[in-house]
Design a protein around this motif. Structure first.
Motif, PDB file in Angstrom:
ATOM      1  N   PHE A 156       1.211   0.168   2.543  1.00  0.00           N
ATOM      2  CA  PHE A 156       1.801   0.410   1.475  1.00  0.00           C
ATOM      3  C   PHE A 156       2.874  -0.684   0.933  1.00  0.00           C
ATOM      4  CE2 PHE A 156      -0.111   4.234   2.209  1.00  0.00           C
ATOM      5  CZ  PHE A 156      -0.313   5.020   0.819  1.00  0.00           C
ATOM      6  N   PHE A 157       3.037  -1.064  -0.237  1.00  0.00           N
ATOM      7  CA  PHE A 157       3.877  -2.167  -0.719  1.00  0.00           C
ATOM      8  C   PHE A 157       4.614  -1.441  -1.939  1.00  0.00           C
ATOM      9  CE2 PHE A 157       5.540  -5.869  -2.415  1.00  0.00           C
ATOM     10  CZ  PHE A 157       6.054  -6.662  -1.418  1.00  0.00           C
ATOM     11  N   ARG A 158       5.744  -1.766  -2.206  1.00  0.00           N
ATOM     12  CA  ARG A 158       6.648  -1.334  -3.247  1.00  0.00           C
ATOM     13  C   ARG A 158       6.721  -2.306  -4.200  1.00  0.00           C
ATOM     14  NH1 ARG A 158      11.758   1.859  -3.515  1.00  0.00           N
ATOM     15  NH2 ARG A 158      12.088   2.267  -5.840  1.00  0.00           N
ATOM     16  N   ALA A 159       5.891  -2.405  -5.127  1.00  0.00           N
ATOM     17  CA  ALA A 159       5.595  -3.743  -5.944  1.00  0.00           C
ATOM     18  C   ALA A 159       6.425  -3.693  -7.232  1.00  0.00           C
ATOM     19  CB  ALA A 159       4.081  -3.604  -6.318  1.00  0.00           C
ATOM     20  N   HIS A 160       7.196  -2.510  -7.526  1.00  0.00           N
ATOM     21  CA  HIS A 160       7.929  -2.438  -8.585  1.00  0.00           C
ATOM     22  C   HIS A 160       8.725  -1.070  -8.061  1.00  0.00           C
ATOM     23  CE1 HIS A 160       8.810  -0.785 -12.583  1.00  0.00           C
ATOM     24  NE2 HIS A 160       8.685  -2.092 -13.033  1.00  0.00           N
ATOM     25  N   LYS A 161       9.792  -1.170  -8.892  1.00  0.00           N
ATOM     26  CA  LYS A 161      10.803   0.021  -8.603  1.00  0.00           C
ATOM     27  C   LYS A 161      10.158   1.516  -8.787  1.00  0.00           C
ATOM     28  CE  LYS A 161      13.435   0.485 -12.662  1.00  0.00           C
ATOM     29  NZ  LYS A 161      14.612   0.435 -13.322  1.00  0.00           N
ATOM     30  N   GLY A 162       9.203   1.402  -9.751  1.00  0.00           N
ATOM     31  CA  GLY A 162       8.455   2.627 -10.115  1.00  0.00           C
ATOM     32  C   GLY A 162       7.165   3.035  -9.408  1.00  0.00           C
ATOM     33  N   TYR A 163       6.547   1.894  -8.557  1.00  0.00           N
ATOM     34  CA  TYR A 163       5.352   1.975  -7.993  1.00  0.00           C
ATOM     35  C   TYR A 163       5.405   1.907  -6.339  1.00  0.00           C
ATOM     36  CZ  TYR A 163       3.386   2.008 -12.872  1.00  0.00           C
ATOM     37  OH  TYR A 163       3.247   2.207 -13.880  1.00  0.00           O
ATOM     38  N   LEU A 164       4.880   2.411  -5.607  1.00  0.00           N
ATOM     39  CA  LEU A 164       4.580   2.323  -4.289  1.00  0.00           C
ATOM     40  C   LEU A 164       3.047   2.204  -4.157  1.00  0.00           C
ATOM     41  CD1 LEU A 164       5.832   1.978  -1.386  1.00  0.00           C
ATOM     42  CD2 LEU A 164       5.366   4.317  -1.219  1.00  0.00           C
ATOM     43  N   ILE A 165       2.402   1.024  -3.877  1.00  0.00           N
ATOM     44  CA  ILE A 165       0.701   0.937  -3.833  1.00  0.00           C
ATOM     45  C   ILE A 165       0.268   0.790  -2.400  1.00  0.00           C
ATOM     46  CG2 ILE A 165      -0.994  -0.836  -4.677  1.00  0.00           C
ATOM     47  CD1 ILE A 165       1.068  -1.586  -6.931  1.00  0.00           C
ATOM     48  N   ASN A 166      -0.957   1.508  -2.523  1.00  0.00           N
ATOM     49  CA  ASN A 166      -1.776   1.422  -1.237  1.00  0.00           C
ATOM     50  C   ASN A 166      -2.610   0.199  -1.262  1.00  0.00           C
ATOM     51  OD1 ASN A 166      -3.357   1.956   1.344  1.00  0.00           O
ATOM     52  ND2 ASN A 166      -3.703   3.931   0.693  1.00  0.00           N
ATOM     53  N   LEU A 167      -2.372  -0.818  -0.531  1.00  0.00           N
ATOM     54  CA  LEU A 167      -2.973  -1.948  -0.559  1.00  0.00           C
ATOM     55  C   LEU A 167      -4.462  -1.892  -0.215  1.00  0.00           C
ATOM     56  CD1 LEU A 167      -0.523  -4.456   1.438  1.00  0.00           C
ATOM     57  CD2 LEU A 167      -0.988  -3.958  -0.975  1.00  0.00           C
ATOM     58  N   GLU A 168      -4.838  -0.894   0.573  1.00  0.00           N
ATOM     59  CA  GLU A 168      -6.407  -0.421   0.740  1.00  0.00           C
ATOM     60  C   GLU A 168      -7.018  -0.339  -0.602  1.00  0.00           C
ATOM     61  OE1 GLU A 168      -8.639   3.299   2.743  1.00  0.00           O
ATOM     62  OE2 GLU A 168      -6.658   2.978   3.471  1.00  0.00           O
ATOM     63  N   HIS A 169      -6.542  -0.126  -1.812  1.00  0.00           N
ATOM     64  CA  HIS A 169      -7.325   0.294  -2.867  1.00  0.00           C
ATOM     65  C   HIS A 169      -6.770  -0.618  -4.009  1.00  0.00           C
ATOM     66  CE1 HIS A 169      -8.414   4.067  -1.334  1.00  0.00           C
ATOM     67  NE2 HIS A 169      -7.318   4.408  -0.985  1.00  0.00           N
ATOM     68  N   VAL A 170      -6.238  -1.960  -3.673  1.00  0.00           N
ATOM     69  CA  VAL A 170      -6.042  -3.125  -4.644  1.00  0.00           C
ATOM     70  C   VAL A 170      -7.508  -3.635  -4.798  1.00  0.00           C
ATOM     71  CG1 VAL A 170      -4.786  -5.050  -5.139  1.00  0.00           C
ATOM     72  CG2 VAL A 170      -3.471  -3.074  -4.323  1.00  0.00           C
ATOM     73  N   GLU A 171      -7.807  -3.758  -5.993  1.00  0.00           N
ATOM     74  CA  GLU A 171      -9.058  -4.301  -6.327  1.00  0.00           C
ATOM     75  C   GLU A 171      -8.905  -5.764  -6.904  1.00  0.00           C
ATOM     76  OE1 GLU A 171     -10.359  -1.521  -9.526  1.00  0.00           O
ATOM     77  OE2 GLU A 171     -10.652  -0.246  -7.984  1.00  0.00           O
ATOM     78  N   GLY A 172      -7.729  -6.106  -6.863  1.00  0.00           N
ATOM     79  CA  GLY A 172      -7.346  -7.692  -7.373  1.00  0.00           C
ATOM     80  C   GLY A 172      -6.204  -7.497  -8.381  1.00  0.00           C
ATOM     81  N   MET A 173      -6.040  -8.794  -8.905  1.00  0.00           N
ATOM     82  CA  MET A 173      -4.709  -9.232  -9.887  1.00  0.00           C
ATOM     83  C   MET A 173      -5.037  -9.476 -11.127  1.00  0.00           C
ATOM     84  SD  MET A 173      -2.087  -8.424  -8.132  1.00  0.00           S
ATOM     85  CE  MET A 173      -0.819  -9.232  -8.898  1.00  0.00           C
ATOM     86  N   LYS A 174      -4.469  -9.161 -12.119  1.00  0.00           N
ATOM     87  CA  LYS A 174      -4.744  -9.340 -13.656  1.00  0.00           C
ATOM     88  C   LYS A 174      -3.591  -9.734 -14.266  1.00  0.00           C
ATOM     89  CE  LYS A 174      -7.235  -7.798 -17.595  1.00  0.00           C
ATOM     90  NZ  LYS A 174      -7.920  -6.906 -18.212  1.00  0.00           N
ATOM     91  N   GLU A 175      -3.240 -10.924 -14.276  1.00  0.00           N
ATOM     92  CA  GLU A 175      -1.822 -11.615 -14.561  1.00  0.00           C
ATOM     93  C   GLU A 175      -0.721 -11.032 -13.857  1.00  0.00           C
ATOM     94  OE1 GLU A 175      -1.892 -10.541 -19.016  1.00  0.00           O
ATOM     95  OE2 GLU A 175      -3.347 -12.154 -19.117  1.00  0.00           O
ATOM     96  N   SER A 176       0.284 -10.361 -14.262  1.00  0.00           N
ATOM     97  CA  SER A 176       1.254  -9.874 -13.498  1.00  0.00           C
ATOM     98  C   SER A 176       1.012  -8.465 -13.021  1.00  0.00           C
ATOM     99  CB  SER A 176       2.711  -9.903 -13.992  1.00  0.00           C
ATOM    100  OG  SER A 176       2.610  -9.206 -15.266  1.00  0.00           O
TER     101      SER A 176
END
Length: 235
Positions: free
Chosen positions: A183-203
């Protein structure tokens, strides 16, 4: 391994504890045992804290079948084995996804056979769970089923395979609890499970079709963590 014994007859409670200690030596497992003398005792304040429950079917205040139904509302994973005098009671166990039943009087051979099956089922799963405080009780989530968590004021919203779940708690505490997972705290409001990241779109990180903002200060760390995770997965 955390095992609960729910049995109103003291002699059977004692026998089950003896059998568990013998099983512990035979298999080289460490077992933490908690005993209850009625179904209502285990149901009250149940927090999905056990791996296996040995449940007597006939008890004075709340029978084992009713207790199992209550437990299944918040815990779909715990292994339930019924202890009973009559096979016809135990057969109803499929309704609460009971793994097995042991008939009284209990022999160690019969007991250890059932317990071996339960332990093997547990080990095969090797899934990890997070217990969260929800309105009116607790809920157990499979960690790999959490897509991301959003902080809104004093509550946390879990976006999962099963849908949205709102819980009490702080992002800081949750981040600490999930620190050994991807898991990564990508923003103060979000904690993201890297297992489900499909890609990046701009920022933004794309998670299950949702675009989640990655703050400027976190971008470099997030991209490194994602590259490491993808590298591990590809290997």
């Amino acid at each position: 391994m955390r095992i609960a014994i729910v049995e109103d007859e003291i002699n059977y409670q004692v026998q089950l504890i003896e059998f568990l200690r013998r099983f512990e030596k035979d298999r080289g497992e460490t077992i933490e045992i908690t005993t209850y003398s009625d179904g209502d005792e285990i149901v009250e304040n149940y927090k999905a804290q056990f791996d296996i429950i040995l449940m007597d079917v006939q008890m004075r205040f709340m029978d084992g079948m009713s207790a199992a139904e209550e437990i299944r509302k918040s815990d779909s994973e715990v292994v339930i084995i019924f202890i009973t005098n009559a096979a016809q009671y135990a057969i109803k166990g499929y309704a609460v996804d009971a793994l097995d039943y042991v008939l009284k009087p209990i022999s160690y051979f019969q007991f250890s056979e059932r317990l071996n099956r339960a332990v093997d089922r547990m080990k095969k799963r090797e899934t990890h769970f997070l217990t969260i405080n929800v309105k009116g009780g607790v809920k157990r989530l499979q960690i790999s089923d959490i897509y991301y968590v959003e902080s809104q004021g004093h509550k946390l919203i879990f976006f999962t395979k099963e849908g949205e779940v709102t819980a009490a708690g702080t992002m800081k505490e949750l981040e600490k609890e999930l620190s050994s997972f991807h898991f990564f705290r990508a923003h103060k409001g979000y904690l993201i499970n890297l297992e489900h990241v499909e890609g990046m779109k701009e920022s933004c990180a794309v998670v299950k079709g949702e675009e989640l903002l990655v703050s400027r200060t976190k971008r470099k760390g997030f991209m490194e963590a994602l590259a490491n995770y993808w590298g591990e997965v590809i290997k």
